[in-house]
Design a protein around this motif. Structure first.
Motif, PDB file in Angstrom:
ATOM      1  N   VAL A 140     -36.189  36.838 -74.990  1.00 20.74           N
ATOM      2  CA  VAL A 140     -36.502  36.730 -73.568  1.00 20.74           C
ATOM      3  C   VAL A 140     -37.977  36.348 -73.440  1.00 20.74           C
ATOM      4  O   VAL A 140     -38.855  37.092 -73.896  1.00 20.74           O
ATOM      5  CB  VAL A 140     -36.251  38.071 -72.841  1.00 20.74           C
ATOM      6  N   PHE A 141     -38.245  35.197 -72.847  1.00 20.10           N
ATOM      7  CA  PHE A 141     -39.617  34.741 -72.636  1.00 20.10           C
ATOM      8  C   PHE A 141     -40.019  34.986 -71.181  1.00 20.10           C
ATOM      9  O   PHE A 141     -39.208  34.798 -70.262  1.00 20.10           O
ATOM     10  CB  PHE A 141     -39.742  33.247 -72.947  1.00 20.10           C
ATOM     11  N   VAL A 142     -41.272  35.385 -70.989  1.00 18.86           N
ATOM     12  CA  VAL A 142     -41.792  35.650 -69.647  1.00 18.86           C
ATOM     13  C   VAL A 142     -43.183  35.044 -69.505  1.00 18.86           C
ATOM     14  O   VAL A 142     -43.813  34.652 -70.490  1.00 18.86           O
ATOM     15  CB  VAL A 142     -41.868  37.168 -69.352  1.00 18.86           C
ATOM     16  N   ARG A 143     -43.668  34.995 -68.278  1.00 19.86           N
ATOM     17  CA  ARG A 143     -45.045  34.559 -68.017  1.00 19.86           C
ATOM     18  C   ARG A 143     -46.013  35.696 -68.330  1.00 19.86           C
ATOM     19  O   ARG A 143     -45.716  36.871 -68.078  1.00 19.86           O
ATOM     20  CB  ARG A 143     -45.214  34.134 -66.557  1.00 19.86           C
ATOM     21  N   ALA A 144     -47.153  35.347 -68.866  1.00 20.31           N
ATOM     22  CA  ALA A 144     -48.148  36.357 -69.220  1.00 20.31           C
ATOM     23  C   ALA A 144     -48.649  37.107 -68.000  1.00 20.31           C
ATOM     24  O   ALA A 144     -48.999  38.285 -68.095  1.00 20.31           O
ATOM     25  CB  ALA A 144     -49.323  35.697 -69.947  1.00 20.31           C
ATOM     26  N   ASN A 145     -48.668  36.443 -66.851  1.00 22.62           N
ATOM     27  CA  ASN A 145     -49.158  37.096 -65.629  1.00 22.62           C
ATOM     28  C   ASN A 145     -48.033  37.730 -64.811  1.00 22.62           C
ATOM     29  O   ASN A 145     -48.249  38.149 -63.684  1.00 22.62           O
ATOM     30  CB  ASN A 145     -49.935  36.105 -64.765  1.00 22.62           C
ATOM     31  N   HIS A 146     -46.832  37.767 -65.390  1.00 23.19           N
ATOM     32  CA  HIS A 146     -45.713  38.410 -64.696  1.00 23.19           C
ATOM     33  C   HIS A 146     -44.817  39.084 -65.729  1.00 23.19           C
ATOM     34  O   HIS A 146     -43.687  38.697 -65.964  1.00 23.19           O
ATOM     35  CB  HIS A 146     -44.908  37.386 -63.889  1.00 23.19           C
ATOM     36  N   TYR A 185     -37.642  35.228 -66.111  1.00 18.24           N
ATOM     37  CA  TYR A 185     -37.523  35.155 -67.565  1.00 18.24           C
ATOM     38  C   TYR A 185     -36.681  33.950 -67.969  1.00 18.24           C
ATOM     39  O   TYR A 185     -35.942  33.391 -67.158  1.00 18.24           O
ATOM     40  CB  TYR A 185     -36.912  36.444 -68.128  1.00 18.24           C
ATOM     41  N   PHE A 186     -36.806  33.564 -69.228  1.00 15.54           N
ATOM     42  CA  PHE A 186     -36.054  32.449 -69.791  1.00 15.54           C
ATOM     43  C   PHE A 186     -35.546  32.884 -71.157  1.00 15.54           C
ATOM     44  O   PHE A 186     -36.317  33.330 -72.006  1.00 15.54           O
ATOM     45  CB  PHE A 186     -36.961  31.219 -69.910  1.00 15.54           C
ATOM     46  N   VAL A 187     -34.242  32.784 -71.380  1.00 11.84           N
ATOM     47  CA  VAL A 187     -33.649  33.181 -72.660  1.00 11.84           C
ATOM     48  C   VAL A 187     -33.411  31.936 -73.505  1.00 11.84           C
ATOM     49  O   VAL A 187     -32.719  30.998 -73.090  1.00 11.84           O
ATOM     50  CB  VAL A 187     -32.313  33.927 -72.460  1.00 11.84           C
ATOM     51  N   THR A 188     -33.994  31.920 -74.696  1.00 14.13           N
ATOM     52  CA  THR A 188     -33.792  30.806 -75.615  1.00 14.13           C
ATOM     53  C   THR A 188     -34.095  31.288 -77.033  1.00 14.13           C
ATOM     54  O   THR A 188     -34.442  32.452 -77.252  1.00 14.13           O
ATOM     55  CB  THR A 188     -34.674  29.600 -75.235  1.00 14.13           C
ATOM     56  N   SER A 189     -33.978  30.401 -78.004  1.00 15.21           N
ATOM     57  CA  SER A 189     -34.251  30.747 -79.393  1.00 15.21           C
ATOM     58  C   SER A 189     -35.704  31.176 -79.575  1.00 15.21           C
ATOM     59  O   SER A 189     -36.629  30.511 -79.105  1.00 15.21           O
ATOM     60  CB  SER A 189     -33.957  29.544 -80.290  1.00 15.21           C
ATOM     61  N   TYR A 190     -35.901  32.276 -80.290  1.00 17.17           N
ATOM     62  CA  TYR A 190     -37.258  32.743 -80.567  1.00 17.17           C
ATOM     63  C   TYR A 190     -38.038  31.701 -81.359  1.00 17.17           C
ATOM     64  O   TYR A 190     -39.186  31.376 -81.025  1.00 17.17           O
ATOM     65  CB  TYR A 190     -37.208  34.062 -81.337  1.00 17.17           C
TER      66      TYR A 190
END
Length: 257
Positions: free
Chosen positions: A111-117, A174-179
């Protein structure tokens, strides 16, 4: 005499249909370091290793760029190619693909997220009630696809780059993708200080080669599986992934300058 001739013709036709003069395979055109398109050709760790495998088996093989990921999967479903390289095993894909027993590589999802959120995250259930993103055509395996469809609110992006662009714009949390793929993309595009993956991973994950069930080249599945086991055991697969990870980061970095 006529009956004998007819039987011979039928036998010859059947033998020809069962033959595999060349393995035509494809892959996701936007999934570095495993595979991506460059100058109209597929390149990457899975492409080089797959070509090496078939060369060692004495079988002609062609990596064919077909366009977007959904088009690749559709071509496999229609029997227009013989194999899809390095993808997740899912029930819907198993309808038309017969996967190698051996994996090509580990491929954990994140799960990828923004650093400010940043969002509090300790597992799947923490995504409930939040708006997410996935790339169109991506599947995650290990039960997460069902959980996503039943419990989560997600939007589809055209591909990984579009997914990160939409995440950066704040269109989702969030964005789900390959690490591996996502981390390589962010580093190459110098966005790794603005977006990052959360821990734990969505799943441990693995990707396998999928032979088209109606293809005569399916007969090579066992031999390809044996080669994949050997190459992962001796470190060849990991070295190729590292090679193409560095290559893609370098090329993408140069383009960004």
């Amino acid at each position: 005499m006529k009956v004998t001739l007819l039987l011979l013709l039928m036998w010859a036709g059947g033998a020809q249909a069962a033959d595999c003069p060349r393995v035509v395979f494809s892959a996701n055109p936007n999934y570095p370091p495993f595979h991506w398109v460059e100058d109209g050709k597929l390149v990457g760790a899975s492409i080089e290793l797959t070509e090496r495998v078939f060369r060692e088996l004495g079988v002609s093989a062609e990596a064919r760029y077909l366009g977007p990921w959904n088009r690749v999967l559709r071509a496999a479903e229609l029997g227009q190619i013989d194999m899809v390289a390095a993808l997740k095993v899912t029930p819907e894909r198993e309808v038309y693909l017969d996967f190698t027993s051996a994996r090509f590589s580990a491929n954990p999802m994140a799960v990828f997220v923004r650093a400010n959120h940043r969002i509090p995250y300790g597992g799947w259930t923490d995504l409930i009630g939040r708006t997410g993103l996935v790339a169109r055509g991506d599947r995650f395996g290990d039960g997460f696809d069902d959980f996503l469809h039943e419990k989560l609110q997600v939007m589809s992006s055209n591909d990984m780059a579009d997914g990160f662009a939409n995440l950066q714009r704040g269109r989702a949390e969030y964005f789900v993708t390959s690490y591996l793929v996502g981390s390589a993309y962010l580093a190459a595009t110098r966005l790794d200080t603005t977006m990052f993956p959360l821990s734990p991973m969505v799943n441990s994950g693995s990707i396998h080669h999928g032979f088209v069930r109606q293809s005569p080249c399916l007969k090579y599945k066992g031999a390809v599986s044996a080669k994949l086991v050997s190459y992962e055991a001796d470190g060849t697969t990991a070295k190729l992934i590292e090679k193409y990870d560095q290559l893609w980061r370098k090329r993408s970095g140069n383009q960004a300058e």
